[in-house]
Design a protein around this motif. Structure first.
Motif, PDB file in Angstrom:
ATOM      1  N   TRP A 173       1.044  -0.933   0.148  1.00 18.71           N
ATOM      2  CA  TRP A 173      -0.201   0.163  -0.336  1.00 18.71           C
ATOM      3  C   TRP A 173       1.118   1.156   0.092  1.00 18.71           C
ATOM      4  CZ3 TRP A 173      -0.823   3.856   4.051  1.00 18.71           C
ATOM      5  CH2 TRP A 173      -1.835   4.818   3.943  1.00 18.71           C
ATOM      6  N   VAL A 174       0.370   2.670  -0.671  1.00 13.95           N
ATOM      7  CA  VAL A 174       1.550   3.617  -0.277  1.00 13.95           C
ATOM      8  C   VAL A 174       0.085   4.634   0.049  1.00 13.95           C
ATOM      9  CG1 VAL A 174       3.174   4.985  -2.134  1.00 13.95           C
ATOM     10  CG2 VAL A 174       2.732   2.642  -2.827  1.00 13.95           C
ATOM     11  N   ALA A 175       1.229   5.352   0.518  1.00 11.00           N
ATOM     12  CA  ALA A 175       0.021   6.895   0.564  1.00 11.00           C
ATOM     13  C   ALA A 175      -0.340   7.987   0.207  1.00 11.00           C
ATOM     14  CB  ALA A 175       0.520   7.125   2.317  1.00 11.00           C
ATOM     15  N   ASN A 176       1.255   8.469   0.144  1.00 10.79           N
ATOM     16  CA  ASN A 176       1.374   9.462  -0.908  1.00 10.79           C
ATOM     17  C   ASN A 176       1.887   9.248  -2.333  1.00 10.79           C
ATOM     18  OD1 ASN A 176       3.684   8.490   0.198  1.00 10.79           O
ATOM     19  ND2 ASN A 176       4.339  10.328  -0.488  1.00 10.79           N
ATOM     20  N   ARG A 177       0.490   8.766  -3.010  1.00 14.05           N
ATOM     21  CA  ARG A 177       1.203   8.160  -4.577  1.00 14.05           C
ATOM     22  C   ARG A 177       1.263   8.759  -5.107  1.00 14.05           C
ATOM     23  NH1 ARG A 177      -3.318   3.817  -5.838  1.00 14.05           N
ATOM     24  NH2 ARG A 177      -2.149   3.269  -7.258  1.00 14.05           N
ATOM     25  N   ASP A 178       0.173   9.984  -5.140  1.00 16.45           N
ATOM     26  CA  ASP A 178       0.589  10.766  -6.483  1.00 16.45           C
ATOM     27  C   ASP A 178       1.418  12.364  -6.138  1.00 16.45           C
ATOM     28  OD1 ASP A 178      -1.213   9.920  -8.053  1.00 16.45           O
ATOM     29  OD2 ASP A 178      -3.309  10.143  -6.059  1.00 16.45           O
ATOM     30  N   ASP A 179       1.695  12.072  -4.737  1.00 20.92           N
ATOM     31  CA  ASP A 179       2.437  12.968  -3.952  1.00 20.92           C
ATOM     32  C   ASP A 179       3.899  12.626  -3.374  1.00 20.92           C
ATOM     33  OD1 ASP A 179       0.767  15.652  -4.868  1.00 20.92           O
ATOM     34  OD2 ASP A 179      -0.670  15.194  -3.832  1.00 20.92           O
ATOM     35  N   PRO A 180       5.112  12.978  -4.251  1.00 19.28           N
ATOM     36  CA  PRO A 180       6.093  11.998  -3.652  1.00 19.28           C
ATOM     37  C   PRO A 180       6.801  13.781  -3.344  1.00 19.28           C
ATOM     38  CG  PRO A 180       6.251  12.306  -6.520  1.00 19.28           C
ATOM     39  CD  PRO A 180       4.970  12.210  -5.644  1.00 19.28           C
ATOM     40  N   ILE A 181       7.669  13.025  -1.902  1.00 20.77           N
ATOM     41  CA  ILE A 181       8.980  13.452  -1.090  1.00 20.77           C
ATOM     42  C   ILE A 181       9.743  13.270  -2.062  1.00 20.77           C
ATOM     43  CG2 ILE A 181       9.207  14.533   0.913  1.00 20.77           C
ATOM     44  CD1 ILE A 181       7.063  12.137   2.462  1.00 20.77           C
ATOM     45  N   THR A 182      10.066  14.283  -2.202  1.00 20.97           N
ATOM     46  CA  THR A 182      11.287  15.164  -3.233  1.00 20.97           C
ATOM     47  C   THR A 182      12.995  14.582  -2.303  1.00 20.97           C
ATOM     48  OG1 THR A 182      11.657  17.715  -2.641  1.00 20.97           O
ATOM     49  CG2 THR A 182      10.549  15.969  -4.812  1.00 20.97           C
ATOM     50  N   ASP A 183      12.447  14.683  -1.108  1.00 19.82           N
ATOM     51  CA  ASP A 183      13.999  14.862  -0.319  1.00 19.82           C
ATOM     52  C   ASP A 183      13.949  13.357   0.870  1.00 19.82           C
ATOM     53  OD1 ASP A 183      12.817  15.984   2.201  1.00 19.82           O
ATOM     54  OD2 ASP A 183      13.427  17.803   0.950  1.00 19.82           O
ATOM     55  N   SER A 184      14.510  13.450   1.698  1.00 17.61           N
ATOM     56  CA  SER A 184      13.996  13.230   3.037  1.00 17.61           C
ATOM     57  C   SER A 184      13.883  12.941   3.957  1.00 17.61           C
ATOM     58  CB  SER A 184      15.639  11.837   3.381  1.00 17.61           C
ATOM     59  OG  SER A 184      16.424  11.921   3.635  1.00 17.61           O
ATOM     60  N   ALA A 185      13.156  14.509   4.159  1.00 20.75           N
ATOM     61  CA  ALA A 185      12.702  15.505   5.300  1.00 20.75           C
ATOM     62  C   ALA A 185      11.584  15.105   6.125  1.00 20.75           C
ATOM     63  CB  ALA A 185      13.011  16.670   5.542  1.00 20.75           C
ATOM     64  N   GLY A 186      11.087  14.707   5.157  1.00 21.73           N
ATOM     65  CA  GLY A 186       9.652  13.865   5.246  1.00 21.73           C
ATOM     66  C   GLY A 186       8.630  12.847   6.368  1.00 21.73           C
ATOM     67  N   MET A 187       8.029  12.980   7.100  1.00 15.52           N
ATOM     68  CA  MET A 187       7.630  12.631   8.388  1.00 15.52           C
ATOM     69  C   MET A 187       6.145  12.292   7.989  1.00 15.52           C
ATOM     70  SD  MET A 187       7.665  15.094  11.649  1.00 15.52           S
ATOM     71  CE  MET A 187       6.383  15.849  11.896  1.00 15.52           C
ATOM     72  N   LEU A 188       5.925  10.905   8.546  1.00 10.73           N
ATOM     73  CA  LEU A 188       3.971  10.672   9.075  1.00 10.73           C
ATOM     74  C   LEU A 188       3.548  11.547  10.379  1.00 10.73           C
ATOM     75  CD1 LEU A 188       1.511   9.707   8.345  1.00 10.73           C
ATOM     76  CD2 LEU A 188       2.746   7.057   8.242  1.00 10.73           C
ATOM     77  N   THR A 189       2.349  11.681  10.166  1.00 13.61           N
ATOM     78  CA  THR A 189       2.647  12.258  12.741  1.00 13.61           C
ATOM     79  C   THR A 189       0.890  11.817  12.168  1.00 13.61           C
ATOM     80  OG1 THR A 189       3.043  13.715  13.988  1.00 13.61           O
ATOM     81  CG2 THR A 189       3.051  14.752  11.811  1.00 13.61           C
ATOM     82  N   ILE A 190       0.523  12.826  13.643  1.00 14.23           N
ATOM     83  CA  ILE A 190      -1.195  12.670  13.551  1.00 14.23           C
ATOM     84  C   ILE A 190      -1.200  14.356  13.605  1.00 14.23           C
ATOM     85  CG2 ILE A 190      -3.044  12.228  15.282  1.00 14.23           C
ATOM     86  CD1 ILE A 190      -1.719  10.007  13.455  1.00 14.23           C
ATOM     87  N   SER A 191      -1.994  14.475  12.463  1.00 15.32           N
ATOM     88  CA  SER A 191      -2.186  16.390  12.758  1.00 15.32           C
ATOM     89  C   SER A 191      -2.655  16.752  14.184  1.00 15.32           C
ATOM     90  CB  SER A 191      -2.863  16.842  11.853  1.00 15.32           C
ATOM     91  OG  SER A 191      -4.558  16.310  11.864  1.00 15.32           O
ATOM     92  N   GLU A 192      -2.846  17.831  14.122  1.00 12.67           N
ATOM     93  CA  GLU A 192      -3.810  18.477  15.371  1.00 12.67           C
ATOM     94  C   GLU A 192      -5.128  18.168  15.598  1.00 12.67           C
ATOM     95  OE1 GLU A 192      -2.954  20.441  18.299  1.00 12.67           O
ATOM     96  OE2 GLU A 192      -0.491  20.177  17.377  1.00 12.67           O
ATOM     97  N   ASP A 193      -6.058  17.892  14.763  1.00 14.89           N
ATOM     98  CA  ASP A 193      -7.029  17.953  13.812  1.00 14.89           C
ATOM     99  C   ASP A 193      -7.310  15.692  14.033  1.00 14.89           C
ATOM    100  OD1 ASP A 193      -6.122  16.432  11.578  1.00 14.89           O
ATOM    101  OD2 ASP A 193      -7.447  18.032  10.324  1.00 14.89           O
ATOM    102  N   GLY A 194      -6.124  15.498  14.136  1.00 10.29           N
ATOM    103  CA  GLY A 194      -6.605  13.985  14.039  1.00 10.29           C
ATOM    104  C   GLY A 194      -6.348  13.251  13.101  1.00 10.29           C
ATOM    105  N   ASN A 195      -5.902  13.614  12.103  1.00 12.94           N
ATOM    106  CA  ASN A 195      -6.193  12.964  10.376  1.00 12.94           C
ATOM    107  C   ASN A 195      -4.184  12.920  10.923  1.00 12.94           C
ATOM    108  OD1 ASN A 195      -8.137  12.966   8.749  1.00 12.94           O
ATOM    109  ND2 ASN A 195      -8.049  15.138   9.298  1.00 12.94           N
ATOM    110  N   ALA A 196      -4.142  11.748  10.018  1.00 12.29           N
ATOM    111  CA  ALA A 196      -3.380  10.880  10.048  1.00 12.29           C
ATOM    112  C   ALA A 196      -2.909  11.897   8.455  1.00 12.29           C
ATOM    113  CB  ALA A 196      -2.729   9.458   9.656  1.00 12.29           C
ATOM    114  N   VAL A 197      -1.053  12.675   8.796  1.00 13.81           N
ATOM    115  CA  VAL A 197      -0.908  12.822   7.418  1.00 13.81           C
ATOM    116  C   VAL A 197       0.388  12.709   7.238  1.00 13.81           C
ATOM    117  CG1 VAL A 197      -2.515  14.817   8.200  1.00 13.81           C
ATOM    118  CG2 VAL A 197      -0.154  14.856   8.957  1.00 13.81           C
ATOM    119  N   ILE A 198       0.897  13.251   5.764  1.00 17.45           N
ATOM    120  CA  ILE A 198       2.072  13.327   5.341  1.00 17.45           C
ATOM    121  C   ILE A 198       3.092  14.697   5.138  1.00 17.45           C
ATOM    122  CG2 ILE A 198       4.167  12.063   3.341  1.00 17.45           C
ATOM    123  CD1 ILE A 198       2.629  10.283   3.705  1.00 17.45           C
ATOM    124  N   LEU A 199       3.705  15.109   5.798  1.00 12.40           N
ATOM    125  CA  LEU A 199       4.169  15.925   5.653  1.00 12.40           C
ATOM    126  C   LEU A 199       5.159  16.371   5.025  1.00 12.40           C
ATOM    127  CD1 LEU A 199       3.769  17.619   9.603  1.00 12.40           C
ATOM    128  CD2 LEU A 199       2.562  17.565   7.510  1.00 12.40           C
TER     129      LEU A 199
END
Ligand SMILES: *[C@@H]1O[C@H](CO)[C@@H](O)[C@H](O)[C@H]1NC(C)=O
Ligand SMILES: *[C@@H]1O[C@H](CO)[C@@H](O)[C@H](O)[C@H]1NC(C)=O
Ligand SMILES: *[C@@H]1O[C@H](CO)[C@@H](O)[C@H](O)[C@H]1NC(C)=O
Ligand SMILES: *[C@@H]1O[C@H](CO)[C@@H](O)[C@H](O)[C@H]1NC(C)=O
Ligand SMILES: *[C@@H]1O[C@H](CO)[C@@H](O)[C@H](O)[C@H]1NC(C)=O
Ligand SMILES: *[C@@H]1O[C@H](CO)[C@@H](O)[C@H](O)[C@H]1NC(C)=O
Ligand SMILES: *[C@@H]1O[C@H](CO)[C@@H](O)[C@H](O)[C@H]1NC(C)=O
Ligand SMILES: *[C@@H]1O[C@H](CO)[C@@H](O)[C@H](O)[C@H]1NC(C)=O
Ligand SMILES: *[C@@H]1O[C@H](CO)[C@@H](O)[C@H](O)[C@H]1NC(C)=O
Length: 829
Positions: A75-101
């Motif tokens: 499974w791929v989360a951000n299949r349409d929006d790749p991160i271009t470097d290695s500074a990405g992060m998967l976390t839980i946002s303030e509103d409670g959603n899982a997000v990739i930053l």
């Protein structure tokens, strides 16, 4: 090295604060995000959540990956929006959603739960599902299984979940680009449940309808491939498939690759290698509508497309060039399509039957009673001019077609019978038949018989080079179908009658015939325990190469033997003839064989008298069936305790019946130069002269009976002074009126003593020297049941005197085993 590096910090953490580690291992919280270098692993280590880069790109994606060396991205989360470097992060946002930053804290991907809650966490489950939970009550707000990418794993749902929620797999654009590609895989809500692969919105492949058990358009799905999926429907309109197989050895999953091919993959936990077990595209014919409307595709023909009988290419020129998309059209108008005045004279339309067909798309269900037969379907279809074809399938019922027939494939096995409506003039063979009969009636019965015979011969001869779609609906054809198929392609044709297992399937089931799964070895080859992916346990007998039969004869024999069904015979489930291998697949018997109980100091107590009685009777019944009631007369020739298997309830099942037949001994001859059997159980005339008959089996049965009553082996010595075999010992005691001494001490119960003595008496009658003196099995059963009250006195049995030491050894080879056979070859004289 890498493994060690991963392990060390883990072990360290483990030692320090175990309870917290468990949470941290598979869970992401607002305070514990996952950075690019980190990995989250599910509790039992099956799956991991990690950042990865596909081949040929440095773009970073967050995905769920199979945590074994054959790392497959599931499974791929951000299949349409790749991160271009290695500074990405998967976390839980303030509103409670899982997000990739990304490094700039821009949201590249979000679980997008509308009414999310502030306090939530994401957990990777052992099924490979990433779930977002409300921490306050544990409720699941979102799960990755709702938005699968290109892989279907266990317990995932594919199909219509609710009115506005349809779950499909979508392919990657290319192996280096996980964004949504051209292909998707799912269920068409408007049709009888079946799988489709679409190229954009056009169908690209279909599985054929689900019959409750298998997809009838996937011939390999019979037998071993059965039941990989379950269909779930409910009145709310949901209709989806899940697959829920668990196998201890391997993980089974389905991947839709970027060229639109669905593959079933098997990954082994043990060494991590994986392989493709099945694909949706085995030939060009699997491409949807390859041959156009009314065309039929046969991968074994060249060219692969032909028009159905009664049809011709719409555009001959294009068709001959290999552009089949235009399809075919009718040669002769149906009576239905002619106008009323002409109809009065016309002869009625009829149906041509095509066998082993992947039935066309757009099947409708005929509203008939559930109990409708194929005949009913035919009548209904004939009476309705909008019905141009029908098919019947158990589990589905009557299906009919009203527009064009598209995506037909000719299989060499399985599939369904498709009946297509054609004008009367196209039913050529039927007309000829009538003509023949009309003329022969005049000439008398004898001639009728002769011409029918000739016609049949002619058909047999001409069938081979006829194309399948041209085969007429014809009783004769049905009758001789078997022989014609046999002469064409023996390996495949028998599938209809007897399930064929692939080598692959059996290798998976037995862990590549691993020694730990070996149940025993006999003269015909070793026997392995196996577990099919469906969970069914089987016993696989790998026949040694000593049979000199051709594959055709072998299959013939196996098929015949597989038809023998009796509750006291072990069931033959199928066979495998592949890669020089010949294997027989039997039902698995958990309680091993009779000798494992009878000659075991503890277990023999489980066999109290009534149970032994039932076992003796059961063996007798099974033998009677082999000798008299089955279609073949089979002399077993190797009856002995290790060939009597016991089911869960300790009911006896005779195994290895018919194997002597398979291995070259002809059942119709009473003489053989290949003596198959085990010393101690072979009748004298068989062991010495190779003469066998029902009575030689009766002899073995008698030995078996005496062994069961006494709990002693015939082949070991039981009388120290005279070195007597069990039979000799029994004879001696009988004549001394001491037969009660023979009875197993484990059976000591004065109430049944008379009955047991009766059994000993019958046993002695069975082992008499002269075959003519021995009763047949039917009589034996009557004697045991006391239906025959007066038993004749037994005469001198065979082998009473001495017990040769060398021969005694030869019999020890059996041991405790399932489906065990010992083969002794003695030149006949
Ligand atoms: C990756 O790139 C190499 C070189 O361009 C190419 O040969 C190879 O086929 C590519 N692999 C895939 C999976 O696209
Ligand atoms: C979230 O919920 C859990 C369980 O109810 C609680 O222990 C924790 O303190 C909560 N965290 C926040 C930040 O509210
Ligand atoms: C899928 O459809 C597109 C056009 O919609 C076509 O160009 C492509 O060749 C198709 N792919 C296959 C594998 O048929
Ligand atoms: C049908 O839908 C209702 C409401 O959407 C739901 O509560 C119910 O569980 C559904 N029934 C089944 C069998 O899923
Ligand atoms: C997809 O799978 C098929 C069959 O396994 C294979 O032939 C094809 O090369 C695969 N396509 C890609 C892009 O990997
Ligand atoms: C996907 O479709 C496009 C047209 O929409 C086509 O150009 C491309 O070749 C297709 N890719 C594959 C792998 O079929
Ligand atoms: C194939 O034949 C059809 C007519 O049957 C035609 O419309 C189409 O252009 C042909 N395609 C090719 C590639 O020649
Ligand atoms: C109807 O039948 C008549 C006579 O058989 C024929 O001349 C006429 O062409 C037919 N009409 C159609 C529409 O087929
Ligand atoms: C014939 O079949 C059509 C469906 O194709 C159906 O609508 C119609 O009611 C049927 N007619 C009769 C007389 O059964």
């Amino acid at each position: 090295m890498r493994g060690l590096k991963n392990l060390l910090p883990l072990l360290f953490l483990f030692a320090c604060f175990c309870s917290e580690v468990f949470i941290a291992l598979d869970t992401i919280t607002i305070n514990e995000p996952m950075r690019d270098s980190a990995t989250i692993v599910s509790a039992s280590q099956n799956f991991k959540l990690a950042f990865f880069s596909p081949v040929n790109t440095s773009d970073r994606y967050v995905g769920i990956i199979l945590n074994i060396p054959a790392q497959s991205v599931v499974w791929v989360a951000n299949r349409d929006d790749p991160i271009t470097d290695s500074a990405g992060m998967l976390t839980i946002s303030e509103d409670g959603n899982a997000v990739i930053l990304n490094g700039q804290k821009n949201v590249l991907w979000s679980s997008n739960v509308a009414n999310s809650v502030a306090n939530s966490s994401a957990q990777l489950l052992d099924t490979g599902n990433l779930v977002l939970r409300d921490n306050s009550n544990g409720r699941i707000l979102w799960e990755s299984f709702q938005t699968p990418t290109d892989t279907l794993v266990r317990t995932m749902k594919i199909g219509v979940i609710s009115k506005n929620n349809m779950i499909r797999l979508t392919s990657w654009r290319s192996p280096s680009d996980p964004s949504v590609g051209n292909f998707s895989f799912g269920v068409d809500p408007l049709q009888i449940p079946e799988f489709f692969i679409w190229n954009h919105s056009k169908p690209y492949w279909r599985s054929g309808p689900w019959n409750g058990n298998v997809f009838i358009g996937i011939p390999e799905m019979s037998s071993a491939y059965q039941n990989r999926f379950d269909l779930v429907t409910d009145p709310n309109g949901s209709e989806y498939f899940t697959h829920s197989f668990i196998n201890d050895l391997a993980l089974l999953y389905y991947v839709l690759n970027s060229s639109g091919v669905l593959a079933e993959k098997v990954s082994y936990y043990r060494d991590g290698h994986s392989k493709v077990a099945w694909t949706s595209l085995k030939s060009e014919c699997d491409v949807y509508g390859k041959c156009g409307p009314f065309g039929s595709c046969n991968p074994q023909h060249s060219p692969i497309c032909i028009c159905l009988q009664g049809f011709e290419p719409k555009n001959k020129e294009e068709w001959d060039k290999g552009n089949w998309t235009g399809g075919c059209s009718r040669k002769a108008l149906l009576q239905c399509d002619r106008n009323i005045s002409a109809r009065q004279e016309g002869k009625p339309d009829g149906f041509l039957k095509l066998a082993n067909i992947k039935i066309p798309d757009f099947a409708h269900l005929m509203e008939l009673l559930r109990s409708a037969t194929e005949q009913d379907c035919g009548n209904q279809c004939l009476n309705n001019c909008s019905c141009i074809a029908y098919a019947y399938s158990t589990g589905i019922g009557c299906m009919y077609w009203s527009s064009s027939l598209i995506d037909i494939q000719q299989f060499s096995f399985n599939g369904a019978d498709l009946h297509i409506r054609v004008a009367h003039t196209e039913l050529g063979f039927r007309k000829n038949m009538k003509a023949v009969i009309a003329s022969t009636v005049v000439l008398g019965l004898l001639f009728l018989a002769m011409s029918a015979f000739c016609l049949r011969k002619w058909l047999t001869r001409h069938r081979g080079n006829k194309q399948n779609a041209e085969l007429p609906l014809f009783e004769e054809w049905e009758a001789s179908k078997k022989e014609s198929i046999l002469s064409d392609k023996p390996e495949q044709s028998k599938l209809e009658e007897l399930p064929l297992y692939s080598y692959e399937t059996l290798a998976i089931a037995t862990d590549t015939f691993h020694l730990k799964n070996k149940l025993g070895t006999g003269g015909f080859g070793p026997v392995f325990k196996g577990i099919l992916l469906s969970g069914q346990k089987i016993a696989v007998k790998r026949l040694s190469n000593s049979s000199n039969q051709g594959i055709k004869e072998f299959m013939n024999e196996v098929e015949l033997i597989s038809k023998l069904q009796h509750r006291n015979l072990v069931r033959l489930l199928g066979c495998c003839v592949e890669r020089e291998e010949k294997m027989l697949i039997y039902e698995y018997m958990p309680n091993k064989s009779l000798d494992a109980y009878l000659f075991d100091l503890q277990k023999r107590y489980l066999l109290y008298w009534n149970r032994r009685k039932l076992i003796i009777e059961g063996i007798g019944r099974g033998l009677l069936y082999l000798h008299r009631d089955s279609r073949l007369k089979i002399i077993h020739r190797d009856l002995k305790p290790s060939n009597i298997l016991l089911d869960e309830e300790l009911n006896p099942k005779i195994s290895d019946f018919g194997l002597a037949r398979l291995f070259g001994g002809n059942q119709d001859q009473a003489n053989t130069n290949r003596v198959v059997g085990t010393y101690g159980y072979m009748a004298p005339e068989y062991a010495m002269k190779g003469k066998f008959s029902e009575k030689s089996d009766v002899y073995s049965f008698g030995v078996l009976l005496l062994e069961i009553v006494s709990g002693k082996k015939n082949t070991s010595s039981h009388d120290d002074e005279n070195d007597l075999s069990l039979i000799g010992y029994a004879w001696k005691l009988w004549n001394e009126n001491e037969a009660a001494k023979l009875v197993d001490p484990a059976l000591s119960d004065p109430r049944v003593e008379m009955e047991i003595l009766r059994y000993v008496h019958v046993g002695l009658l069975c082992v008499q020297e002269s075959a003519n003196d021995r009763p047949n099995v039917s009589n034996v059963l009557s004697m045991l049941n006391s239906e025959i009250a007066e038993l004749p006195p037994p005469k001198l049995p065979a082998y009473t005197a001495r017990l040769g030491s060398s021969e005694g050894e030869g019999s020890q080879q059996s041991g405790h085993s399932v489906n065990d056979v010992s083969l002794t070859i003695i030149q006949g004289r």
